[in-house]
Design an enzyme around this catalytic site. Structure first.
Site, PDB file in Angstrom:
ATOM      1  N   THR A  67       0.114 -30.087  32.011  1.00  0.00           N
ATOM      2  CA  THR A  67       0.903 -29.017  32.634  1.00  0.00           C
ATOM      3  C   THR A  67       2.027 -29.577  33.513  1.00  0.00           C
ATOM      4  O   THR A  67       3.178 -29.120  33.443  1.00  0.00           O
ATOM      5  CB  THR A  67      -0.031 -28.108  33.460  1.00  0.00           C
ATOM      6  OG1 THR A  67      -1.047 -27.617  32.578  1.00  0.00           O
ATOM      7  CG2 THR A  67       0.729 -26.935  34.057  1.00  0.00           C
ATOM      8  N   ASP A 119      -6.728 -35.174  21.010  1.00  0.00           N
ATOM      9  CA  ASP A 119      -7.370 -34.480  22.127  1.00  0.00           C
ATOM     10  C   ASP A 119      -8.005 -33.182  21.608  1.00  0.00           C
ATOM     11  O   ASP A 119      -7.385 -32.481  20.803  1.00  0.00           O
ATOM     12  CB  ASP A 119      -6.293 -34.178  23.186  1.00  0.00           C
ATOM     13  CG  ASP A 119      -6.872 -33.663  24.483  1.00  0.00           C
ATOM     14  OD1 ASP A 119      -8.030 -33.990  24.802  1.00  0.00           O
ATOM     15  OD2 ASP A 119      -6.143 -32.933  25.199  1.00  0.00           O
ATOM     16  N   ASP A 175     -14.728 -32.324  21.003  1.00  0.00           N
ATOM     17  CA  ASP A 175     -15.087 -31.374  22.048  1.00  0.00           C
ATOM     18  C   ASP A 175     -16.192 -30.459  21.545  1.00  0.00           C
ATOM     19  O   ASP A 175     -15.935 -29.442  20.910  1.00  0.00           O
ATOM     20  CB  ASP A 175     -13.848 -30.565  22.452  1.00  0.00           C
ATOM     21  CG  ASP A 175     -14.173 -29.508  23.505  1.00  0.00           C
ATOM     22  OD1 ASP A 175     -15.351 -29.409  23.904  1.00  0.00           O
ATOM     23  OD2 ASP A 175     -13.252 -28.785  23.922  1.00  0.00           O
ATOM     24  N   GLY A 235      -6.075 -32.694  34.754  1.00  0.00           N
ATOM     25  CA  GLY A 235      -5.614 -33.586  35.830  1.00  0.00           C
ATOM     26  C   GLY A 235      -4.468 -33.009  36.647  1.00  0.00           C
ATOM     27  O   GLY A 235      -4.340 -33.310  37.836  1.00  0.00           O
TER      28      GLY A 235
HETATM   29 ZN   LIG Z   1      -8.874 -30.771  27.830  1.00  0.00          ZN
END
Ligand SMILES: [Zn+2]
Length: 278
Positions: free
Chosen positions: A228, A82, A104, A204
C-alpha cells in the site's frame, strides 16, 4: 547475480538481525524502481507478484520480467509468488522462473493447510524453489477480520509442512493506508518460542516505521510485505505529473516520473529494516 531463493535471503537476514522487504509489483515501472533502490542501498529485496498483479499480467510474462531484473541486479533479488491459493497457482510460478512461492492456506483447517503446503514444498524443493506458508489469518482493512496465529499450530505447521518461512497474524492487517497496526509482542514471543523459521508479516504498510525497525532488529520477523505504501507513492507521483502536465497523453511520459518517486520511498523502507551499514 542470479535470482536468489527466499530461504537464502531470509536465513541471512535472521542471522544478521535485519529484515527484507517483500515489495508488491504491479507493473514494469514499480519493479524497476524497487531494483534501482535495492542496488543503490546494496540491500536484497523480494519482488512479489500477488493475485491482483497475476490477474492483470500473465504469470509467464511476470516470470520473465522478474528474472530479467533479478538475474542482472547487483544484489540478491528473490522472485516470489504472493498469496498462491492453490497447488496450481504455486506450480505455475515454479514452472515460470519464480524462485519462491507463498501458499496461503490460512483460511483452511490446519491439517489441510499443512497437507497442501507439504505437497507444494515437495515440488518446490525439486526445483530449488522456497515456500512461504501462513498460519492464522491476516485480515484486510475494511474487509475480513484477522485471526491471531496460535503458537501450537505454528509449531505443528513448521514440523509437518517443511516450509521455509512462516507468515503470522499478530496485529498486522492488509491494505492499511495509515500506520495504525498494534503488534502483539506477547503473542509474537510465544510464536518465536514454539518455532525456528523466519517469520513474515503481511500488511507491513500499516506498521509504524519505528515498530518495523524494532521487529527487524529484535525479533525473528525477517520479511515485511509492503504494498500500500508504495502504491500510494506511485499514485501521488502520477497525479502530480498529470496536474503539472495537463497536455500530456503519452503513456511513457505519464509513467516515467513514478519511477524515481517509488524508488525514493522504497529506499526509506528497505534502509529502515535492512542491515546496519558498516
Ligand atoms: Zn498478504
Amino acid at each position: 547475480m542470479t535470482a536468489a531463493s527466499l530461504s537464502d535471503v531470509l536465513q541471512a537476514a535472521m542471522g544478521g538481525g535485519y529484515a527484507v522487504a517483500g515489495l508488491v509489483v504491479l507493473g514494469w515501472e514499480d519493479a524497476c524502481a524497487y531494483v534501482e533502490a535495492a542496488e543503490q542501498a546494496g540491500i536484497p529485496i523480494i519482488l512479489q507478484a500477488g493475485p491482483g498483479c497475476r490477474a492483470h499480467t500473465p504469470v509467464p510474462v511476470l516470470g520473465k520480467m522478474f528474472r530479467h531484473l533479478a538475474d542482472r541486479a547487483g544484489v540478491p533479488v528473490v522472485c516470489h509468488i504472493d498469496h498462491g491459493y492453490s497447488l496450481e497457482d504455486c506450480l505455475e510460478g515454479i514452472d515460470n522462473g519464480f524462485t519462491s512461492v507463498m501458499f496461503d492456506g490460512s483460511k483452511l483447517p490446519i491439517s489441510e493447510n499443512v497437507d497442501i503446503t507439504a505437497r507444494i514444498v515437495e515440488k518446490a524443493r525439486a526445483a530449488g524453489v522456497s515456500v512461504e506458508g501462513e498460519v492464522g489469518f491476516v485480515g484486510y482493512a475494511e474487509g475480513a477480520a484477522s485471526a491471531t496465529t496460535d503458537p501450537g499450530e505454528a509449531a505443528r505447521f513448521e514440523r509437518e509442512s517443511g516450509a521455509d518461512a512462516l507468515a503470522i497474524s499478530v496485529g498486522n492487517v492488509h491494505l492499511q493506508t495509515e500506520k495504525t497496526a498494534g503488534i502483539d509482542f506477547k503473542v509474537l514471543a510465544s510464536i518465536e518460542a514454539a518455532t525456528t523459521l523466519p517469520l513474515v508479516l503481511h500488511g507491513g504498510s500499516g506498521i509504524p516505521i519505528e515498530t518495523r525497525r524494532k521487529l527487524a532488529r529484535e525479533t525473528r520477523v525477517s520479511k515485511f510485505n509492503i504494498g500500500t505504501e508504495l502504491r500510494m507513492a506511485f499514485g501521488q507521483a502520477l497525479k502530480e505529473n498529470l496536474q503539472s502536465h495537463p497536455e500530456a497523453f503519452d503513456r511513457l511520459d505519464l509513467l516515467k516520473p513514478t519511477i524515481p518517486a517509488v524508488r525514493d520511498t522504497t529506499l526509506q523502507v528497505i534502509r529502515n529494516i535492512g542491515p546496519t551499514p558498516p
